[in-house]
Every structure is written in structure tokens, then in C-alpha cells.
Design a protein around this motif. Structure first.
Motif, PDB file in Angstrom:
ATOM      1  N   PHE A  78       0.837  -1.201   0.000  1.00  0.00           N
ATOM      2  CA  PHE A  78       0.000   0.000   0.000  1.00  0.00           C
ATOM      3  C   PHE A  78       0.873   1.252   0.000  1.00  0.00           C
ATOM      4  O   PHE A  78       0.581   2.225  -0.694  1.00  0.00           O
ATOM      5  CB  PHE A  78      -0.946  -0.023   1.208  1.00  0.00           C
ATOM      6  N   ASP A  79       1.973   1.228   0.760  1.00  0.00           N
ATOM      7  CA  ASP A  79       2.901   2.365   0.781  1.00  0.00           C
ATOM      8  C   ASP A  79       3.508   2.613  -0.600  1.00  0.00           C
ATOM      9  O   ASP A  79       3.691   3.765  -1.000  1.00  0.00           O
ATOM     10  CB  ASP A  79       4.012   2.153   1.807  1.00  0.00           C
ATOM     11  N   ARG A  80       3.823   1.538  -1.321  1.00  0.00           N
ATOM     12  CA  ARG A  80       4.344   1.703  -2.691  1.00  0.00           C
ATOM     13  C   ARG A  80       3.294   2.379  -3.572  1.00  0.00           C
ATOM     14  O   ARG A  80       3.614   3.250  -4.380  1.00  0.00           O
ATOM     15  CB  ARG A  80       4.769   0.359  -3.282  1.00  0.00           C
ATOM     16  N   TYR A  81       2.041   1.984  -3.402  1.00  0.00           N
ATOM     17  CA  TYR A  81       0.951   2.621  -4.141  1.00  0.00           C
ATOM     18  C   TYR A  81       0.855   4.104  -3.776  1.00  0.00           C
ATOM     19  O   TYR A  81       0.706   4.957  -4.646  1.00  0.00           O
ATOM     20  CB  TYR A  81      -0.367   1.901  -3.853  1.00  0.00           C
ATOM     21  N   LEU A  82       0.941   4.417  -2.489  1.00  0.00           N
ATOM     22  CA  LEU A  82       0.832   5.809  -2.046  1.00  0.00           C
ATOM     23  C   LEU A  82       1.934   6.680  -2.647  1.00  0.00           C
ATOM     24  O   LEU A  82       1.714   7.856  -2.928  1.00  0.00           O
ATOM     25  CB  LEU A  82       0.897   5.901  -0.515  1.00  0.00           C
ATOM     26  N   SER A  83       3.107   6.096  -2.859  1.00  0.00           N
ATOM     27  CA  SER A  83       4.206   6.883  -3.412  1.00  0.00           C
ATOM     28  C   SER A  83       4.067   7.101  -4.920  1.00  0.00           C
ATOM     29  O   SER A  83       4.651   8.032  -5.465  1.00  0.00           O
ATOM     30  CB  SER A  83       5.553   6.228  -3.097  1.00  0.00           C
ATOM     31  N   ALA A  84       3.280   6.261  -5.590  1.00  0.00           N
ATOM     32  CA  ALA A  84       3.087   6.411  -7.037  1.00  0.00           C
ATOM     33  C   ALA A  84       1.718   5.879  -7.455  1.00  0.00           C
ATOM     34  O   ALA A  84       1.618   4.859  -8.141  1.00  0.00           O
ATOM     35  CB  ALA A  84       4.192   5.671  -7.789  1.00  0.00           C
ATOM     36  N   PRO A  85       0.638   6.557  -7.044  1.00  0.00           N
ATOM     37  CA  PRO A  85      -0.712   6.040  -7.322  1.00  0.00           C
ATOM     38  C   PRO A  85      -1.039   5.926  -8.812  1.00  0.00           C
ATOM     39  O   PRO A  85      -1.840   5.085  -9.205  1.00  0.00           O
ATOM     40  CB  PRO A  85      -1.646   7.027  -6.624  1.00  0.00           C
ATOM     41  N   ASP A  86      -0.389   6.721  -9.637  1.00  0.00           N
ATOM     42  CA  ASP A  86      -0.679   6.671 -11.077  1.00  0.00           C
ATOM     43  C   ASP A  86      -0.213   5.375 -11.738  1.00  0.00           C
ATOM     44  O   ASP A  86      -0.618   5.068 -12.850  1.00  0.00           O
ATOM     45  CB  ASP A  86      -0.040   7.865 -11.790  1.00  0.00           C
ATOM     46  N   HIS A  87       0.633   4.627 -11.050  1.00  0.00           N
ATOM     47  CA  HIS A  87       1.113   3.364 -11.621  1.00  0.00           C
ATOM     48  C   HIS A  87       0.069   2.253 -11.521  1.00  0.00           C
ATOM     49  O   HIS A  87       0.224   1.209 -12.129  1.00  0.00           O
ATOM     50  CB  HIS A  87       2.402   2.908 -10.933  1.00  0.00           C
ATOM     51  N   LEU A  88      -0.976   2.481 -10.744  1.00  0.00           N
ATOM     52  CA  LEU A  88      -2.006   1.456 -10.584  1.00  0.00           C
ATOM     53  C   LEU A  88      -3.324   1.890 -11.215  1.00  0.00           C
ATOM     54  O   LEU A  88      -4.323   2.050 -10.526  1.00  0.00           O
ATOM     55  CB  LEU A  88      -2.213   1.131  -9.104  1.00  0.00           C
ATOM     56  N   LEU A  89      -3.298   2.064 -12.503  1.00  0.00           N
ATOM     57  CA  LEU A  89      -4.523   2.377 -13.233  1.00  0.00           C
ATOM     58  C   LEU A  89      -4.875   1.194 -14.108  1.00  0.00           C
ATOM     59  O   LEU A  89      -3.991   0.588 -14.727  1.00  0.00           O
ATOM     60  CB  LEU A  89      -4.331   3.620 -14.109  1.00  0.00           C
ATOM     61  N   MET A  90      -6.153   0.875 -14.164  1.00  0.00           N
ATOM     62  CA  MET A  90      -6.583  -0.215 -15.046  1.00  0.00           C
ATOM     63  C   MET A  90      -6.208   0.150 -16.481  1.00  0.00           C
ATOM     64  O   MET A  90      -6.355   1.308 -16.889  1.00  0.00           O
ATOM     65  CB  MET A  90      -8.106  -0.392 -14.998  1.00  0.00           C
ATOM     66  N   PRO A  91      -5.757  -0.825 -17.250  1.00  0.00           N
ATOM     67  CA  PRO A  91      -5.408  -0.549 -18.647  1.00  0.00           C
ATOM     68  C   PRO A  91      -6.574   0.064 -19.446  1.00  0.00           C
ATOM     69  O   PRO A  91      -6.358   0.892 -20.325  1.00  0.00           O
ATOM     70  CB  PRO A  91      -5.029  -1.935 -19.203  1.00  0.00           C
ATOM     71  N   GLU A 109      -6.526  10.100   7.518  1.00  0.00           N
ATOM     72  CA  GLU A 109      -6.360  11.481   7.039  1.00  0.00           C
ATOM     73  C   GLU A 109      -5.053  11.639   6.271  1.00  0.00           C
ATOM     74  O   GLU A 109      -5.012  12.315   5.245  1.00  0.00           O
ATOM     75  CB  GLU A 109      -6.391  12.464   8.220  1.00  0.00           C
ATOM     76  N   GLN A 110      -3.986  10.993   6.765  1.00  0.00           N
ATOM     77  CA  GLN A 110      -2.695  11.061   6.056  1.00  0.00           C
ATOM     78  C   GLN A 110      -2.799  10.401   4.693  1.00  0.00           C
ATOM     79  O   GLN A 110      -2.269  10.921   3.705  1.00  0.00           O
ATOM     80  CB  GLN A 110      -1.601  10.381   6.888  1.00  0.00           C
ATOM     81  N   VAL A 111      -3.483   9.270   4.625  1.00  0.00           N
ATOM     82  CA  VAL A 111      -3.647   8.560   3.341  1.00  0.00           C
ATOM     83  C   VAL A 111      -4.423   9.448   2.371  1.00  0.00           C
ATOM     84  O   VAL A 111      -4.037   9.593   1.204  1.00  0.00           O
ATOM     85  CB  VAL A 111      -4.351   7.193   3.549  1.00  0.00           C
ATOM     86  N   LYS A 112      -5.489  10.045   2.868  1.00  0.00           N
ATOM     87  CA  LYS A 112      -6.305  10.928   2.031  1.00  0.00           C
ATOM     88  C   LYS A 112      -5.465  12.090   1.485  1.00  0.00           C
ATOM     89  O   LYS A 112      -5.543  12.423   0.300  1.00  0.00           O
ATOM     90  CB  LYS A 112      -7.482  11.462   2.854  1.00  0.00           C
ATOM     91  N   THR A 113      -4.658  12.675   2.340  1.00  0.00           N
ATOM     92  CA  THR A 113      -3.792  13.789   1.927  1.00  0.00           C
ATOM     93  C   THR A 113      -2.786  13.334   0.871  1.00  0.00           C
ATOM     94  O   THR A 113      -2.570  14.028  -0.126  1.00  0.00           O
ATOM     95  CB  THR A 113      -3.041  14.365   3.154  1.00  0.00           C
ATOM     96  N   LEU A 114      -2.178  12.180   1.074  1.00  0.00           N
ATOM     97  CA  LEU A 114      -1.193  11.673   0.117  1.00  0.00           C
ATOM     98  C   LEU A 114      -1.811  11.384  -1.249  1.00  0.00           C
ATOM     99  O   LEU A 114      -1.145  11.519  -2.276  1.00  0.00           O
ATOM    100  CB  LEU A 114      -0.533  10.414   0.657  1.00  0.00           C
ATOM    101  N   LEU A 115      -3.065  10.994  -1.254  1.00  0.00           N
ATOM    102  CA  LEU A 115      -3.716  10.638  -2.514  1.00  0.00           C
ATOM    103  C   LEU A 115      -4.465  11.791  -3.179  1.00  0.00           C
ATOM    104  O   LEU A 115      -4.972  11.649  -4.271  1.00  0.00           O
ATOM    105  CB  LEU A 115      -4.669   9.451  -2.301  1.00  0.00           C
ATOM    106  N   SER A 116      -4.535  12.945  -2.504  1.00  0.00           N
ATOM    107  CA  SER A 116      -5.245  14.058  -3.128  1.00  0.00           C
ATOM    108  C   SER A 116      -4.329  14.897  -3.992  1.00  0.00           C
ATOM    109  O   SER A 116      -3.195  14.971  -3.864  1.00  0.00           O
ATOM    110  CB  SER A 116      -5.888  14.991  -2.136  1.00  0.00           C
TER     111      SER A 116
END
Length: 126
Positions: free
Chosen positions: A54-67, A119-126
Motif C-alpha cells: 500500500f505504501d508503494r501505491y501511495l508513493s506512485a498512485p498513477d502506476h495502478l490504473l486499469m489498462p 487522514e494522512q492517506v487521504k492527503t497523500l492521494l489528493s
């Protein structure tokens, strides 16, 4: 169709980061089943492994988009799908966080398992 894509994208992320099973189990858990910490694949070690993903996702959320999202012609629609699916992911994390922090679920030192607040997760993903 938009709602379907939003739900699919949220599910895609949760599955890829290892939170789908955890989230679904927490949602279906009943107090008479005992503490979550004693359930298969919900011990502290399994949760920490999922949190590392999940932390890897938080650092680069754009890498996990459905094709499929790359096929969308409308940038506005794509942004809406990403925004709303991210909100669903944040809600799922908040539920997992609440369950792990709940003393009834018998996690020892829950802050070491989930070191980010919703709240931290929300901030990281906004």
C-alpha cells in the motif's frame, strides 16, 4: 457505466496492494468469530506485508490504473473515475484502520502495523 468503472478501478487498486481480502474479511467479520488478529491472513505479519504494498501505491498512485482507462478519450471522465475510485480506496483504508485500532480485535501495537492515519492517506492521494 461510470459507477462501474469507478468501482472496478477501486477494486483493481485494493487487489493489487493486497487490501481486498483484508477489507472484505473485515466487512464480513462478526464479533462472535473472535478477534481479527487470530483470523487466517489477518495477523500482524500479513497486514504489514499489505501495508508495504500500500505504501508503494501511495508513493506512485498513477502506476495502478486499469489498462482500460487509457482507452478513454475524455480526460475529464478519466479524472472523475480516478478521483472517485481514490475516495473509495481511502474509505476502505479507513475501515481497515478502525478495525486494527479497535482493542477488541487484539492487535498488539496496532500503530506499528498501520503507521498512517486515514487522514494522512487521504492527503497523500489528493
Amino acid at each position: 457505466h461510470l459507477d462501474t468503472l469507478i468501482n472496478e478501478q477501486a477494486s483493481y487498486v485494493l487487489t493489487r496492494v493486497g487490501l481486498s481480502y483484508i477489507y472484505n474479511t473485515i466487512q464480513q467479520h462478526r464479533p462472535d468469530q473472535g478477534s481479527l488478529a487470530n483470523m487466517p491472513n489477518l495477523d500482524a505479519v500479513a497486514l504489514k506485508a499489505a501495508m508495504a504494498q500500500f505504501d508503494r501505491y501511495l508513493s506512485a498512485p498513477d502506476h495502478l490504473l486499469m489498462p482500460q482507462l487509457n482507452s478513454l478519450l475524455s480526460a475529464t471522465v478519466k479524472e472523475q473515475i480516478i478521483k472517485q475510485s481514490t475516495e473509495l480506496v481511502c474509505r476502505a483504508y479507513a475501515e481497515v484502520h478502525a478495525a486494527v485500532m479497535n482493542p477488541d480485535n487484539a492487535y498488539k501495537d496496532p500503530e506499528s502495523i498501520l503507521h498512517r492515519s486515514p487522514e494522512q492517506v487521504k492527503t497523500l492521494l489528493s
